[in-house]
Write an enzyme that holds these catalytic residues in place. Structure first.
Site, PDB file in Angstrom:
ATOM      1  N   ASP A 142      67.189  57.192  19.013  1.00 35.59           N
ATOM      2  CA  ASP A 142      66.939  58.625  19.142  1.00 35.59           C
ATOM      3  C   ASP A 142      66.210  59.138  17.913  1.00 35.59           C
ATOM      4  OD1 ASP A 142      66.923  61.306  19.721  1.00 35.59           O
ATOM      5  OD2 ASP A 142      69.038  61.622  19.244  1.00 35.59           O
ATOM      6  N   ASP A 170      59.705  61.862  20.458  1.00 26.33           N
ATOM      7  CA  ASP A 170      61.113  61.825  20.866  1.00 26.33           C
ATOM      8  C   ASP A 170      61.390  60.627  21.765  1.00 26.33           C
ATOM      9  OD1 ASP A 170      63.726  62.457  21.356  1.00 26.33           O
ATOM     10  OD2 ASP A 170      63.309  64.135  22.685  1.00 26.33           O
TER      11      ASP A 170
END
Length: 428
Positions: A90, A318
């Site tokens: 992440d 992301d």
């Protein structure tokens, strides 16, 4: 799970301090529910859950992330001797956390409910071997009411290098919370010499209800230290600070793959460039801030549609969001340009899988980057494909765009942790 661990840990040593290993992939929850014809039902239940948590989320100062949207993972180990974990990667958060042995009362792990409808081969990838049987229904399932029961959990009493930290944490996600305390131990990418000593990590004692549906154990944050809860140093930055990397880079390459779980979902390179999957020509983009991997997006276009605000938008790379998040008006216009149709019942856009559509073109730092339809038209089982964009409501601290894996499947992302810049290299 044993099979997954063995395969995911396969390592190619590029040089003394440059290492490359596989990224595992599993379709996100929306894709899996759509393949089962249950996307509308899932969205209804999810929205009801989110509405119950709205007040809590509004008052939270922690990063708000949608755990159910994550799809890419790596394997790491903690402690001496090593205890292995499969974690989501992440780049939109900066903490490392795994379930603690006290989570779920320290009971032995059982088979999570996510194994129930999983084909045998995929079951071996994401579930414990004893959970998987070759039957018509798929696999046997043991019921579990605790989100930690099906996870690998860290046992500090088994590690000779463990040190207590004393700090607690509470991280809020869209579909649940993660609470626990911090500890300190040796961190490694499993079965490699890429290790950092004195790594602070979260030991979760409570995790939200949505986590029980996910086979992964926790999260490894790839963001900057300033984004971390309690300002803890993320693992990749620790590796750099301890001189364990040849160059202060980590590179994410994501493969174009179908709607099934894959061991080889991409490659994660630390300490140098990925010359196997990525062009050697790297365009460097300065970061706007050292929290997210955030930069200025100058404009976007597709077919006859074009939008380029005077001040541009703030965008962040992301890995956690399976699709691309953008302002509502932009998503609607792009969908129209490529012939995607919004289905209110599911909260998603759909389009013909074989449609011949124009590229979506991004302008970043004065250069244009074409994203072909193979990156943003996503198969999710029988029927039409999903248009890999979603409406992102951003404000204040958060960027207006989240450029997720669809863009990364077209361009490798080179993260420079020393110079504060992001490199874009065309996928070979």
């Amino acid at each position: 799970m044993k099979t997954f661990i063995a395969l995911l840990a396969l390592l190619t040593v590029v040089s003394a301090e440059v290492h490359q290993f596989n990224i595992g992939y599993r379709p996100n929850m929306r894709q899996r529910m759509n393949a089962k014809g249950k996307l509308a039902e899932y969205e209804k239940e999810r929205n009801e859950l989110l509405s119950k948590k709205s007040l809590q989320l509004a008052s939270s100062s922690s990063p708000v992330i949608d755990y159910e949207d994550m799809a890419y993972m790596v394997q790491i180990s903690l402690g001496s001797p090593a205890q292995n974990f499969v974690l989501f990667i992440d780049s939109g958060s900066s903490n490392l956390w795994v379930p603690d042995i006290t989570c779920a009362g320290g009971k032995d792990a059982t088979c999570g409910s996510y194994c129930k409808s999983t084909p045998y081969d995929a079951c071996l990838t994401f579930c414990q071997e004893e959970c998987c049987t070759k039957t018509v229904e798929g696999v046997k399932v043991l019921s579990t009411t605790d989100a930690c029961q099906s996870k690998h959990r860290f046992n500090s009493s088994l590690s000779s290098s463990y040190v207590t930290n004393g700090q607690k944490f509470d991280m809020t996600y869209n579909t649940g919370e993660v609470k626990g305390f911090f500890g300190v131990d040796t961190f490694c990418f499993t079965n490699t010499s890429v290790c950092a000593t004195g790594q602070v990590f979260g030991q979760a004692t409570t995790i939200g209800e949505a986590f029980a549906k996910q086979p992964e154990d926790g999260i490894i944050g790839l963001g900057w230290p300033a984004l971390a809860v309690n300002q803890q140093t993320p693992p990749l930055f620790n590796l750099m600070n301890q001189g364990k990397l040849d160059q202060p880079y980590f590179v994410v390459y994501l493969a174009n793959i179908g709607p099934t779980s894959q061991i080889n979902g991409g490659a994660f390179t630390v300490g140098g460039l990925d010359t196997t999957h990525c062009s050697s020509n790297v365009d460097w983009v300065p970061l706007s801030t050292q929290t997210f991997w955030q930069f200025k997006l100058g404009g976007v276009s597709s077919g006859s549609y074009s939008q380029a605000p005077n001040s541009g938008w703030q965008a962040a790379a992301d890995t956690a969001a399976s699709f691309i998040g953008a302002p509502k008006s932009v998503v609607t216009s792009l969908a129209k340009a490529v012939g995607a149709t919004y289905v209110p019942l599911t909260g998603a856009f759909f389009m013909d899988c074989d449609a011949v559509v124009p590229d979506i073109v991004f302008t970043i730092n004065g250069k244009t980057y074409n994203m072909p339809s193979t990156s943003f038209v996503v198969s999710a089982g029988p029927g039409p494909c999903m248009f890999a964009f979603y409406e992102l409501t951003a404000g204040g601290f958060y960027p207006a765009w989240m450029l997720g894996p669809p863009f990364m499947r077209a361009y490798c992302h080179v993260h420079d942790m020393k110079s504060g810049r992001l490199g874009l290299a065309k996928v070979l």
